[in-house]
Design a protein around this motif. Structure first.
Motif, PDB file in Angstrom:
ATOM      1  N   PRO A 162       0.810  -1.229   0.000  1.00  0.00           N
ATOM      2  CA  PRO A 162       0.000   0.000   0.000  1.00  0.00           C
ATOM      3  C   PRO A 162       0.841   1.276   0.000  1.00  0.00           C
ATOM      4  O   PRO A 162       0.488   2.255  -0.664  1.00  0.00           O
ATOM      5  CB  PRO A 162      -0.821  -0.126   1.285  1.00  0.00           C
ATOM      6  CG  PRO A 162      -0.927  -1.597   1.514  1.00  0.00           C
ATOM      7  CD  PRO A 162       0.378  -2.163   1.046  1.00  0.00           C
ATOM      8  N   SER A 163       1.955   1.277   0.734  1.00  0.00           N
ATOM      9  CA  SER A 163       2.806   2.469   0.770  1.00  0.00           C
ATOM     10  C   SER A 163       3.394   2.767  -0.602  1.00  0.00           C
ATOM     11  O   SER A 163       3.531   3.925  -1.012  1.00  0.00           O
ATOM     12  CB  SER A 163       3.935   2.298   1.785  1.00  0.00           C
ATOM     13  OG  SER A 163       4.732   1.161   1.463  1.00  0.00           O
ATOM     14  N   ARG A 164       3.706   1.726  -1.343  1.00  0.00           N
ATOM     15  CA  ARG A 164       4.243   1.883  -2.704  1.00  0.00           C
ATOM     16  C   ARG A 164       3.162   2.437  -3.633  1.00  0.00           C
ATOM     17  O   ARG A 164       3.412   3.343  -4.434  1.00  0.00           O
ATOM     18  CB  ARG A 164       4.736   0.529  -3.201  1.00  0.00           C
ATOM     19  CG  ARG A 164       5.202   0.513  -4.656  1.00  0.00           C
ATOM     20  CD  ARG A 164       6.671   0.795  -4.769  1.00  0.00           C
ATOM     21  NE  ARG A 164       7.160   0.423  -6.084  1.00  0.00           N
ATOM     22  CZ  ARG A 164       7.395   1.282  -7.066  1.00  0.00           C
ATOM     23  NH1 ARG A 164       7.185   2.576  -6.898  1.00  0.00           N
ATOM     24  NH2 ARG A 164       7.852   0.848  -8.230  1.00  0.00           N
ATOM     25  N   LEU A 165       1.959   1.913  -3.507  1.00  0.00           N
ATOM     26  CA  LEU A 165       0.854   2.396  -4.333  1.00  0.00           C
ATOM     27  C   LEU A 165       0.541   3.855  -4.025  1.00  0.00           C
ATOM     28  O   LEU A 165       0.319   4.664  -4.939  1.00  0.00           O
ATOM     29  CB  LEU A 165      -0.393   1.537  -4.090  1.00  0.00           C
ATOM     30  CG  LEU A 165      -0.387   0.132  -4.712  1.00  0.00           C
ATOM     31  CD1 LEU A 165      -1.524  -0.694  -4.148  1.00  0.00           C
ATOM     32  CD2 LEU A 165      -0.509   0.226  -6.222  1.00  0.00           C
ATOM     33  N   ARG A 179       2.727  10.749  -7.051  1.00  0.00           N
ATOM     34  CA  ARG A 179       3.795  11.260  -7.904  1.00  0.00           C
ATOM     35  C   ARG A 179       3.499  11.158  -9.390  1.00  0.00           C
ATOM     36  O   ARG A 179       4.039  11.923 -10.195  1.00  0.00           O
ATOM     37  CB  ARG A 179       5.083  10.475  -7.576  1.00  0.00           C
ATOM     38  CG  ARG A 179       6.371  11.099  -8.072  1.00  0.00           C
ATOM     39  CD  ARG A 179       7.581  10.297  -7.577  1.00  0.00           C
ATOM     40  NE  ARG A 179       7.555   8.919  -8.025  1.00  0.00           N
ATOM     41  CZ  ARG A 179       7.989   8.522  -9.215  1.00  0.00           C
ATOM     42  NH1 ARG A 179       8.452   9.411 -10.080  1.00  0.00           N
ATOM     43  NH2 ARG A 179       7.965   7.248  -9.530  1.00  0.00           N
ATOM     44  N   LEU A 180       2.632  10.194  -9.775  1.00  0.00           N
ATOM     45  CA  LEU A 180       2.445   9.890 -11.190  1.00  0.00           C
ATOM     46  C   LEU A 180       1.009  10.138 -11.633  1.00  0.00           C
ATOM     47  O   LEU A 180       0.096  10.244 -10.818  1.00  0.00           O
ATOM     48  CB  LEU A 180       2.817   8.420 -11.449  1.00  0.00           C
ATOM     49  CG  LEU A 180       4.252   8.003 -11.094  1.00  0.00           C
ATOM     50  CD1 LEU A 180       4.383   6.502 -11.184  1.00  0.00           C
ATOM     51  CD2 LEU A 180       5.254   8.695 -12.011  1.00  0.00           C
ATOM     52  N   GLN A 181       0.834  10.181 -12.948  1.00  0.00           N
ATOM     53  CA  GLN A 181      -0.498  10.264 -13.525  1.00  0.00           C
ATOM     54  C   GLN A 181      -1.190   8.903 -13.384  1.00  0.00           C
ATOM     55  O   GLN A 181      -0.539   7.857 -13.298  1.00  0.00           O
ATOM     56  CB  GLN A 181      -0.412  10.636 -15.014  1.00  0.00           C
ATOM     57  CG  GLN A 181       0.190  12.010 -15.267  1.00  0.00           C
ATOM     58  CD  GLN A 181      -0.668  13.134 -14.719  1.00  0.00           C
ATOM     59  OE1 GLN A 181      -1.891  13.128 -14.867  1.00  0.00           O
ATOM     60  NE2 GLN A 181      -0.026  14.106 -14.073  1.00  0.00           N
ATOM     61  N   ARG A 182      -2.513   8.939 -13.386  1.00  0.00           N
ATOM     62  CA  ARG A 182      -3.268   7.711 -13.171  1.00  0.00           C
ATOM     63  C   ARG A 182      -2.932   6.637 -14.212  1.00  0.00           C
ATOM     64  O   ARG A 182      -2.777   5.464 -13.875  1.00  0.00           O
ATOM     65  CB  ARG A 182      -4.767   8.016 -13.193  1.00  0.00           C
ATOM     66  CG  ARG A 182      -5.621   6.856 -12.746  1.00  0.00           C
ATOM     67  CD  ARG A 182      -7.079   7.269 -12.606  1.00  0.00           C
ATOM     68  NE  ARG A 182      -7.876   6.166 -12.082  1.00  0.00           N
ATOM     69  CZ  ARG A 182      -8.015   5.888 -10.792  1.00  0.00           C
ATOM     70  NH1 ARG A 182      -7.386   6.608  -9.895  1.00  0.00           N
ATOM     71  NH2 ARG A 182      -8.777   4.886 -10.407  1.00  0.00           N
ATOM     72  N   VAL A 186       0.346   4.999 -13.319  1.00  0.00           N
ATOM     73  CA  VAL A 186       0.198   4.045 -12.214  1.00  0.00           C
ATOM     74  C   VAL A 186      -0.386   2.739 -12.738  1.00  0.00           C
ATOM     75  O   VAL A 186       0.089   1.644 -12.398  1.00  0.00           O
ATOM     76  CB  VAL A 186      -0.702   4.626 -11.105  1.00  0.00           C
ATOM     77  CG1 VAL A 186      -0.926   3.586 -10.005  1.00  0.00           C
ATOM     78  CG2 VAL A 186      -0.078   5.884 -10.507  1.00  0.00           C
ATOM     79  N   ALA A 187      -1.401   2.852 -13.589  1.00  0.00           N
ATOM     80  CA  ALA A 187      -2.018   1.654 -14.165  1.00  0.00           C
ATOM     81  C   ALA A 187      -0.992   0.837 -14.948  1.00  0.00           C
ATOM     82  O   ALA A 187      -0.981  -0.401 -14.883  1.00  0.00           O
ATOM     83  CB  ALA A 187      -3.175   2.049 -15.072  1.00  0.00           C
ATOM     84  N   GLU A 188      -0.118   1.526 -15.657  1.00  0.00           N
ATOM     85  CA  GLU A 188       0.914   0.831 -16.440  1.00  0.00           C
ATOM     86  C   GLU A 188       1.884   0.081 -15.533  1.00  0.00           C
ATOM     87  O   GLU A 188       2.275  -1.048 -15.825  1.00  0.00           O
ATOM     88  CB  GLU A 188       1.670   1.844 -17.302  1.00  0.00           C
ATOM     89  CG  GLU A 188       2.685   1.211 -18.253  1.00  0.00           C
ATOM     90  CD  GLU A 188       3.364   2.235 -19.147  1.00  0.00           C
ATOM     91  OE1 GLU A 188       4.439   1.922 -19.680  1.00  0.00           O
ATOM     92  OE2 GLU A 188       2.804   3.343 -19.303  1.00  0.00           O
ATOM     93  N   VAL A 206      -8.513  -4.012 -13.375  1.00  0.00           N
ATOM     94  CA  VAL A 206      -7.290  -3.564 -12.698  1.00  0.00           C
ATOM     95  C   VAL A 206      -6.448  -2.745 -13.659  1.00  0.00           C
ATOM     96  O   VAL A 206      -5.926  -1.676 -13.320  1.00  0.00           O
ATOM     97  CB  VAL A 206      -6.476  -4.756 -12.159  1.00  0.00           C
ATOM     98  CG1 VAL A 206      -5.148  -4.285 -11.586  1.00  0.00           C
ATOM     99  CG2 VAL A 206      -7.266  -5.498 -11.081  1.00  0.00           C
ATOM    100  N   GLY A 207      -6.297  -3.213 -14.878  1.00  0.00           N
ATOM    101  CA  GLY A 207      -5.493  -2.527 -15.870  1.00  0.00           C
ATOM    102  C   GLY A 207      -6.061  -1.169 -16.266  1.00  0.00           C
ATOM    103  O   GLY A 207      -5.327  -0.273 -16.661  1.00  0.00           O
ATOM    104  N   ALA A 208      -7.366  -1.043 -16.131  1.00  0.00           N
ATOM    105  CA  ALA A 208      -8.028   0.212 -16.497  1.00  0.00           C
ATOM    106  C   ALA A 208      -7.926   1.265 -15.405  1.00  0.00           C
ATOM    107  O   ALA A 208      -8.294   2.395 -15.605  1.00  0.00           O
ATOM    108  CB  ALA A 208      -9.494  -0.056 -16.835  1.00  0.00           C
TER     109      ALA A 208
END
Length: 254
Positions: free
Chosen positions: A49-52, A58-61, A64-66, A252-254
């Motif tokens: 969870p801390s990584r997520l 920091r990143l665009q959605r 993150v999905a990628e 999940v990928g979306a």
């Protein structure tokens, strides 16, 4: 969590105490809701969870999905097995006292490799007495579950004299690095070094995620068990098993 009660009907199958046999059947009318609920918990089983949280800050959605997608298995077989393990782990955390441990899929060597050792270990530690009890789970997933697959899982549960494998116990202990986990880490080490864990301190769970009804298969296997460990058999039936797996990973990928 996976909130099985919101999308499954539950039936308790009769068996001799202290063992239990529970069958869950997904409600076809709640397919989309079930996909959304399960997809929501999947990333946390592959990334802490801390990584997520850091990634989302920091990143665009879509980035993150990628990154999440790069951690998920690619083959249909591995997706089936990994999702079965996720569902087994969440069931243990939601429905049993064995709420301590790790989410081992976070530690896969490679997205397209299976892991060795026990599929899931859960722990309950009495901080007053220091008593450690362990749940050892085997998770199987398939559109059609066979008696041979159930038998293989039963054999794995009874391996190592009914106890968790030393490899799996050490694997968990080595990854309990948070200071808050020290008591559990020490208890696992002591159980290994002092050989203090006995079959009566262990609960086995055979968890199957299937498209077919496995009530009879599981009941037959459970009735044949004669060891000292308490048994929890759980069948989760999603009739559209393959469609469900594809939909969860797509969400999940979306």
């Amino acid at each position: 969590m996976t909130r099985f009660a919101e999308w499954c009907a539950e039936v308790v199958v009769g068996c001799s105490a202290p063992h239990s046999h529970t069958m869950l059947t997904a409600d076809a009318s709640k397919f989309d809701a079930a996909v959304a609920i399960v997809a929501d918990v999947v990333p946390g089983h592959f990334l802490p969870p801390s990584r997520l949280a850091d990634m989302f800050a920091r990143l665009q959605r879509h980035e993150v999905a990628e990154l999440i997608q790069s951690r998920l298995p690619e083959s249909a077989q591995l997706k089936s097995g990994d999702l079965g393990e996720v569902l087994c782990t969440t069931f243990v955390r939601e429905k049993t006292p064995f709420t301590l441990g790790i989410k081992r899929l976070q530690f896969k060597d490679h997205r397209n490799m299976s892991m060795r050792g026990d599929d899931m270990l859960g722990f309950n530690l009495n901080l007053v007495t220091g008593k450690l009890t362990v749940l050892k789970a085997e998770s199987k997933s398939g559109a059609t579950m066979s008696a041979a697959t159930v038998s293989k899982a039963r054999e794995a549960l009874s391996g190592y004299g009914e106890l968790p494998s030393p490899h799996s116990m050490g694997f968990v202990a080595d990854r309990l690095l948070d200071p808050a986990d020290k008591a559990l880490r020490d208890a696992i080490d002591d159980a290994q070094l002092k050989k203090s864990l006995k079959p009566k301190d262990v609960t086995h769970m055979l968890f199957v995620f299937t498209g077919n009804d496995t009530t009879t298969l599981l009941q037959t296997s459970l009735s044949g068990y004669t060891g000292a460990a308490t048994q929890h058999y759980v069948g989760l039936r999603v009739p559209e098993h393959q469609k469900f797996i594809k939909a969860v990973f797509a969400a999940v990928g979306a």
